[in-house]
Design a protein around this motif. Structure first.
Motif, PDB file in Angstrom:
ATOM      1  N   UNK A 187      35.135  38.369  45.177  1.00  0.00           N
ATOM      2  CA  UNK A 187      35.724  38.211  46.395  1.00  0.00           C
ATOM      3  C   UNK A 187      34.772  38.567  47.562  1.00  0.00           C
ATOM      4  N   UNK A 188      34.464  39.998  47.403  1.00  0.00           N
ATOM      5  CA  UNK A 188      33.357  40.416  48.370  1.00  0.00           C
ATOM      6  C   UNK A 188      31.862  39.883  48.430  1.00  0.00           C
ATOM      7  N   UNK A 189      31.349  39.658  47.229  1.00  0.00           N
ATOM      8  CA  UNK A 189      30.222  39.296  47.001  1.00  0.00           C
ATOM      9  C   UNK A 189      29.592  37.740  46.584  1.00  0.00           C
ATOM     10  N   UNK A 190      30.568  37.117  46.033  1.00  0.00           N
ATOM     11  CA  UNK A 190      30.321  36.004  45.560  1.00  0.00           C
ATOM     12  C   UNK A 190      31.021  34.775  46.298  1.00  0.00           C
ATOM     13  N   UNK A 341      39.676  32.062  45.968  1.00  0.00           N
ATOM     14  CA  UNK A 341      39.861  32.171  44.499  1.00  0.00           C
ATOM     15  C   UNK A 341      38.931  31.857  43.547  1.00  0.00           C
ATOM     16  N   UNK A 342      37.988  30.868  43.911  1.00  0.00           N
ATOM     17  CA  UNK A 342      36.758  30.459  43.466  1.00  0.00           C
ATOM     18  C   UNK A 342      35.938  31.726  43.498  1.00  0.00           C
ATOM     19  N   UNK A 343      35.605  32.384  44.356  1.00  0.00           N
ATOM     20  CA  UNK A 343      34.923  33.657  44.514  1.00  0.00           C
ATOM     21  C   UNK A 343      35.518  34.768  43.458  1.00  0.00           C
ATOM     22  N   UNK A 344      36.778  34.790  43.609  1.00  0.00           N
ATOM     23  CA  UNK A 344      37.262  35.882  42.736  1.00  0.00           C
ATOM     24  C   UNK A 344      37.255  35.246  41.204  1.00  0.00           C
ATOM     25  N   UNK A 345      37.287  34.274  40.683  1.00  0.00           N
ATOM     26  CA  UNK A 345      36.922  33.488  39.408  1.00  0.00           C
ATOM     27  C   UNK A 345      35.443  33.906  39.031  1.00  0.00           C
ATOM     28  N   UNK A 347      33.636  36.290  40.071  1.00  0.00           N
ATOM     29  CA  UNK A 347      33.703  37.544  39.574  1.00  0.00           C
ATOM     30  C   UNK A 347      34.311  37.981  38.177  1.00  0.00           C
ATOM     31  N   UNK A 348      35.379  37.313  38.044  1.00  0.00           N
ATOM     32  CA  UNK A 348      35.981  37.405  36.954  1.00  0.00           C
ATOM     33  C   UNK A 348      35.485  36.816  35.561  1.00  0.00           C
TER      34      UNK A 348
END
Length: 409
Positions: A187-190, A341-345, A347-348
């Motif tokens: 979320x922070x970096x992507x 959410x795409x940024x979170x994913x 990272x996930x």
């Protein structure tokens, strides 16, 4: 096809939905050949459904793996259940679970009835060779998924951090923590990455059906102990023990064993010797380790429940994970389409690669590769999978034969 050419959304099979019978046959073959535990199963599934059949693309598959790692229950069985659901609806999901679960469950029921376990050098060599298959399968999965899901320094660093979190802790909760850390870092970096290539996977589960499944999960978790106390029924007590074990375990696989031991050995339903004998047999069969419940249900005292107990155990231990998965899927689909959410994913997904990398070392490598001969067998299997694109079943046969031969020399 090289490992760098994993299918994108446009490559995914759009020829139409498959039949439950098709799903059953594919997962039955996997249930007969998927050795090595849940992490290895994820590698087998990726090879079968992402690379070969193209039922799902790489990004959507990684997202699905990440979701199942979040949830309680058997992660690899949940991934297979979801793929069957995507391909052929609820009957397809049931077919996927049945096909993947039946072979190992049947083998453990036979063991419970007194089937003779493999013994001697040949038997131990065969089982060790099958463990080396898992080394090659997981290494292939890490290699391919890292190239696709960690293409830059940021995501590679997230994967590294996730791997270190898991490697330096012995708690199963750290797997969830690593995925959470990966999501926050993403979320922070992507946020500057391209939109996720996946995202068009349709799961035929409505929000109402999802909420109903979640309600059923909670109702059974809270209501079974009450019903057990009111009725004093041995069947309800047995089902409650299995259901609670399946509902409270995160990470699946070996993590469920301490819960099962507490539920069955501590009350005196089963002795330690019988419990450990079944656990040893569970290591020798393909498919999900949760089928250990079939053995426990068949031999639990005060009287052996045989086939009825085995069926009760299988349903009880798998049901909570599938209910919570059905409850999460409708909301996961809309969640992952949002930009944040795409940024979170992203990272996930990178964290999932880190989890696979950590698992490649421990427990897969540390429990399998003890000598230079072991390393050689695993290396040949890896090259067969990556360079020669050999089917996993061929690698299973090679590793089993090589392990047996080395034990007999």
């Amino acid at each position: 096809m090289s490992m760098t050419n994993a299918p994108t959304t446009s490559d995914v099979d759009r020829s139409g939905r498959g039949s439950p019978l098709e799903v059953l046959l594919v997962f039955l073959r996997l249930g007969l050949s998927c050795f090595g535990g849940p992490i290895a199963h994820i590698g087998y599934f990726r090879d079968e459904f992402v690379l070969r059949r193209r039922w799902i693309d790489e990004h959507a598959y990684a997202d699905l793996v990440g979701l199942c790692q979040f949830l309680p229950g058997p992660a690899s069985s949940q991934v297979g259940f979801s793929i069957g659901l995507m391909r052929s609806g609820y009957l397809g999901a049931l077919a996927a679970w049945t096909g993947f679960t039946l072979p190992s469950a049947a083998a453990l029921i036979l063991f419970a009835y007194g089937a003779v376990a493999l013994g001697g050098p040949a038997g131990s060599g065969l089982l060790h060779g099958l463990k080396l298959t898992a080394v090659a399968i997981v290494a292939q999965a890490v290699w391919g998924m890292a190239r696709t899901l960690c293409p830059d320094r940021t995501r590679a660093s997230i994967a590294l951090a996730a791997a270190l979190i898991v490697l330096f802790s012995t708690s199963s909760v750290t797997q969830i923590a690593a995925i959470v850390v990966g999501g926050i870092a993403g979320l922070w970096c992507c946020r500057d990455g391209a939109k996720a290539a996946g995202g068009d996977v349709e799961m035929p589960v409505s929000r109402n059906a999802g909420l109903l499944a979640l309600a059923g999960f909670v109702l059974l978790l809270a209501g079974l102990p009450i019903l057990r106390g009111l009725t004093g029924s041995a069947n309800v007590a047995l089902f409650d023990a299995f259901y609670r074990s399946g509902a409270l375990v995160f990470g699946g696989g070996h993590v469920v064993l301490p819960l099962l031991r507490e539920a069955f050995v501590a009350p005196g339903w089963l002795g330690d010797d019988a419990f450990l004998a079944g656990y040893g047999a569970a290591q020798a069969v393909p498919g999900p380790l949760f089928t250990f419940a079939a053995y426990l249900g068949a031999v639990v005292m005060p009287e052996p429940y045989r086939l009825a107990g085995a069926c009760l155990g299988l349903i009880g231990i798998f049901l909570p994970g599938m209910l919570v998965l059905l409850g999460a899927l409708p909301f996961w689909s809309s969640f992952r389409k949002r930009a944040g959410a795409q940024a979170v994913m992203r990272g996930v997904n990178a964290a999932v690669v880190g989890l696979l990398g950590a698992a490649l070392y421990n427990p897969v490598w540390t429990t399998s590769v003890h000598t230079t001969h072991d390393f050689g067998i695993a290396l040949v299997g890896f090259v067969l999978l990556v360079a020669w694109r050999a089917p996993p079943l061929l690698v299973v046969a090679f590793s089993a034969a090589a392990g047996t031969a080395m034990a007999m020399i």
